[in-house]
Structure formats: structure tokens, C-alpha cells
Write an enzyme that holds these catalytic residues in place. Structure first.
Site, PDB file in Angstrom:
ATOM      1  N   SER A   1     -10.516  17.034 -19.209  1.00  0.00           N
ATOM      2  CA  SER A   1     -10.885  15.633 -19.337  1.00  0.00           C
ATOM      3  C   SER A   1     -11.915  15.294 -18.263  1.00  0.00           C
ATOM      4  O   SER A   1     -12.959  15.944 -18.206  1.00  0.00           O
ATOM      5  CB  SER A   1      -9.638  14.741 -19.240  1.00  0.00           C
ATOM      6  OG  SER A   1      -9.971  13.389 -19.499  1.00  0.00           O
ATOM      7  N   THR A   2     -11.632  14.338 -17.376  1.00  0.00           N
ATOM      8  CA  THR A   2     -12.602  13.897 -16.377  1.00  0.00           C
ATOM      9  C   THR A   2     -13.119  15.070 -15.551  1.00  0.00           C
ATOM     10  O   THR A   2     -12.343  15.800 -14.949  1.00  0.00           O
ATOM     11  CB  THR A   2     -11.956  12.860 -15.443  1.00  0.00           C
ATOM     12  OG1 THR A   2     -11.332  11.848 -16.218  1.00  0.00           O
ATOM     13  CG2 THR A   2     -13.002  12.233 -14.528  1.00  0.00           C
TER      14      THR A   2
ATOM     15  N   HIS B   1     -11.927  15.516 -23.718  1.00  0.00           N
ATOM     16  CA  HIS B   1     -11.927  14.083 -23.995  1.00  0.00           C
ATOM     17  C   HIS B   1     -13.356  13.565 -23.896  1.00  0.00           C
ATOM     18  O   HIS B   1     -13.996  13.689 -22.856  1.00  0.00           O
ATOM     19  CB  HIS B   1     -11.045  13.332 -22.999  1.00  0.00           C
ATOM     20  CG  HIS B   1      -9.603  13.738 -23.031  1.00  0.00           C
ATOM     21  ND1 HIS B   1      -8.756  13.538 -21.969  1.00  0.00           N
ATOM     22  CD2 HIS B   1      -8.865  14.324 -24.001  1.00  0.00           C
ATOM     23  CE1 HIS B   1      -7.545  13.982 -22.276  1.00  0.00           C
ATOM     24  NE2 HIS B   1      -7.590  14.467 -23.509  1.00  0.00           N
TER      25      HIS B   1
ATOM     26  N   MET C   1      -7.598  13.266 -15.615  1.00  0.00           N
ATOM     27  CA  MET C   1      -6.610  12.266 -15.218  1.00  0.00           C
ATOM     28  C   MET C   1      -5.428  12.295 -16.180  1.00  0.00           C
ATOM     29  O   MET C   1      -5.586  12.538 -17.372  1.00  0.00           O
ATOM     30  CB  MET C   1      -7.259  10.881 -15.228  1.00  0.00           C
ATOM     31  CG  MET C   1      -6.356   9.748 -14.803  1.00  0.00           C
ATOM     32  SD  MET C   1      -7.216   8.154 -14.918  1.00  0.00           S
ATOM     33  CE  MET C   1      -5.942   7.036 -14.344  1.00  0.00           C
TER      34      MET C   1
ATOM     35  N   ASP D   1      -2.161  14.791 -20.192  1.00  0.00           N
ATOM     36  CA  ASP D   1      -2.398  15.378 -21.511  1.00  0.00           C
ATOM     37  C   ASP D   1      -2.549  16.892 -21.389  1.00  0.00           C
ATOM     38  O   ASP D   1      -3.336  17.385 -20.584  1.00  0.00           O
ATOM     39  CB  ASP D   1      -3.657  14.779 -22.144  1.00  0.00           C
ATOM     40  CG  ASP D   1      -3.895  15.279 -23.563  1.00  0.00           C
ATOM     41  OD1 ASP D   1      -2.902  15.597 -24.246  1.00  0.00           O
ATOM     42  OD2 ASP D   1      -5.071  15.356 -23.977  1.00  0.00           O
TER      43      ASP D   1
END
Length: 363
Positions: free
Chosen positions: A183-184, A209, A302, A305
Site C-alpha cells: 500500500s503506502t 492499493h 498503513m 490489509d
């Protein structure tokens, strides 16, 4: 972890007064955020940073004078400030991520301001505790040229690496599946892994993401900069060596088994663990469906997930890898996975490919 009782100080940089006002007013509705300054271009922003000392900056990519990418290249080596890009559907966003920006959000279409502010608020909160890794400007490499592939321009400034040696004619690796979720900070971290892998790597499935419209561009970028074939997945795509499939934005990608044959389904549906696409959705399906050897990799991001899905994979016999704290932009997803026992071994984004290849040599 950002202190609960301390507001995140934000600077908003955009050449549009309407955009600056909308973003500032929207972010200020969060009890966790305070917009302390706005700016209309890079020069004005640089002059204000030392005065207002923001914790996070939102930055438009396309601005008159110095654009956001050149601004980042000059700023981050001196001031390692977490930056969230606010971009239209533009390939240059990946240049800015390569320059050290933490994450990005797509500018809203008419009537979508509320969803845009919600997404930007979440990303600002994540960025407040991020580790910024500014990248020195170096010439872009010559991308590996695949048979029949168009010669497209390479974006970003990634250091050239020698082509990894092929794994060769090893039938056992025809029956290995690799899942990777991030993600991030994950767009660049995933690239750091992928560009170190050979062209005949076992089948890979990737969840990153990302807003709608950007996954196709990201898949194309990986395809140009990496040695294997990379493309955005669609339902019915069959897994094979040398192919990596990226989950399309706003769809859940899951693996489907039919005898010894594996394909993917990419379907709209409910969010899983707060995301669509979701790393957990992919990893749970791998734990349930895969009957051959498999590996799960969880990287910077973050939240949590992918952590529960990775644990299920490990319980089903998978070899599992997590990104370490030192190299993660946000040590959230890999931290939770490690803490619940889902991760067998940790490594930096530069080392994960080597860890994976050593395991494949054992198979």
C-alpha cells in the site's frame, strides 16, 4: 506512530486557488489535521516550509514554473518531508513517486469532492508517520525489451541493474505461485523487488492499493522496467512463469483453481479489510485454492490489509516474507503480519528478491 493528541500540520501546494481552498477546508474538518499554510507554486512553498514547519505537504504535480517533480528532487534531500501528490490521471505521478513522494490521490471529478477529501485525509494521516527515502537523481535505465513490445519512453529515475540470471528449465518452478501485496510507499518498493527478479520467475499476482485509472499505467511501467511480463489482470487470465498480473483498481482479484490450472477472477464487490483491491482477498483465495508451492510477500502500507490472509497462507504451507521496518515507508501492514506470526522472514525492499530467489532454488 503519530502522537494521538498532536495535530498533523499540513501545507497545501496547488496553483489553483479553488483547489487550495477545497483541500484546505476539507482537511481542516478532520480533528487530527490542521492546515498551517497554502502555496501557489514551488518557489513560494520552499520559502514557507522553514517558517511553518509542516509535518506533511500535499503537492500538485503540474504547476507553472518548477513542476512538482523537480521541486521534490531539490527539496527532499534537504528537508525529508512526507509528500502526498494530488494529481490528475497523469503518468508523471510515477516520476514524482520515484523522486520520493509517499503516496498520491487522484483529483476529484465533479461531485466527488467528499470522497476525495476522505481519501486524502486518510493518506495524510498515514504519511505523518512515514519514513521518507529521497532518491538521488540518476539517469533512467534502458528498459528490458520484450519480444513484440513497443518501445515506449521510460519514466522515473531508477538505477540500472544487471539482468538477473534465468532460473532455467526447472519444471518444479512451473508449479509455484507468488503473491505480493503493498500500500503506502508500495509502488516504488514493489519495483525494487520486481526489477531484481528474472524474466522466467514463477507466476506472480500483485495487489497495490491505487486509485481507479492508475493501475494500467503502473502495470505498463513495471512491464517496461522489469524483466518479466507485467500487465493489468482481467478475469480468466491464466497464470504462468514469466507473467506478473496486477489487480485492477476497484476490483477484487482472487485466484481460481481448475485441476492443475490456475486463473484469476477480477470482480467488483464489497471491500475486504477496507480495500478494493484487497491484499487479504488475494491471500485468502491463495490459501484456499492453491495446491502447489506458494509464497506470500507483504510490504509497506498503513493498516493491516493482507496480514490475516498471509497467516492463512503460512498455515497452508506457504513461504512468507515481510518487509522490514527500516525500509518501509509505513511499517503497518508488514508489522501486523509479523506480530501475528504470519511472516517467516523479514528483509528490506532491496533484499526481498534475493530472499525469494534463495527459496526458489530449494524448490
Amino acid at each position: 506512530m503519530w502522537p494521538v493528541n498532536k495535530k498533523i500540520r499540513v501545507m497545501v501546494v496547488d496553483d489553483s486557488v479553488l483547489a487550495r481552498t477545497m483541500i484546505s477546508n476539507g482537511l481542516n474538518t478532520s480533528p487530527s489535521i490542521e492546515v498551517v499554510a497554502t502555496s501557489f507554486n514551488a518557489k513560494d512553498a520552499r520559502a514557507k516550509i522553514d517558517t511553518f514547519r509542516p509535518d506533511v505537504m500535499t503537492l500538485d504535480v503540474e504547476m507553472p514554473g518548477m513542476n512538482g517533480i523537480e521541486f521534490l528532487k531539490q527539496l527532499l534531500p534537504v528537508v525529508p518531508l512526507p509528500v502526498i501528490l494530488v494529481s490528475s490521471l497523469d503518468l508523471r505521478v510515477f516520476d514524482a513517486l520515484s523522486a520520493g513522494a509517499v503516496d498520491f490521490v487522484r483529483k476529484p471529478e465533479p461531485g466527488q469532492n467528499e470522497a476525495f477529501i476522505a481519501a486524502l485525509t486518510q493518506k495524510v494521516i498515514a504519511a505523518a508517520g512515514a519514513r521518507v527515502r529521497p532518491r538521488p537523481g540518476v539517469p533512467a535505465p534502458a528498459a528490458p525489451v520484450k519480444p513484440g513490445a513497443p518501445r515506449l519512453p521510460v519514466t522515473g529515475s531508477q538505477p540500472a541493474l544487471p539482468a538477473p540470471p534465468l532460473l532455467g528449465n526447472r519444471p518444479s518452478l512451473d508449479n509455484v505461485i507468488i503473491g505480493l501485496g503493498a500500500s503506502t510507499g508500495g509502488t516504488e518498493a514493489t519495483l525494487e523487488v520486481m526489477k531484481r527478479l528474472p524474466a522466467d520467475i514463477p507466476a506472480m499476482l500483485i495487489v497495490q492499493h491505487m486509485p481507479t485509472g492508475f493501475t494500467q499505467m503502473y502495470a505498463d511501467r513495471l512491464n517496461r522496467l522489469c524483466h518479466m511480463e507485467v500487465r493489468e489482470a482481467k478475469s480468466g487470465d491464466e497464470l504462468r512463469r514469466g507473467l506478473a498480473l496486477l489487480a485492477p483498481a476497484d476490483f477484487q482479484m482472487r485466484i481460481v483453481r481448475s485441476g492443475s490450472r490456475y486463473t484469476v477472477s477480477c470482480m467488483p464487490g464489497e471491500k475486504v479489510s477496507g480495500h478494493r483491491p484487497s491484499v487479504d482477498a488475494l491471500f485468502f483465495s491463495m490459501a484456499e485454492q492453491v495446491r502447489c508451492k506458494m509464497t506470500g510477500i507483504i510490504m509497506t502500507g498503513m493498516g493491516r490489509d493482507g496480514a490475516d490472509g498471509l497467516l492463512k497462507m503460512r498455515q497452508a504451507g506457504a513461504y512468507t516474507i515481510g518487509q522490514d521496518k527500516e525500509s518501509s515507508v509505513v511499517y503497518g501492514m508488514p508489522m501486523v503480519a509479523y506480530n501475528i506470526g504470519a511472516v517467516q522472514i523479514q528483509g528490506s525492499c532491496e533484499d526481498i528478491a534475493g530472499i525469494l530467489l534463495r527459496q526458489l532454488q530449494k524448490w
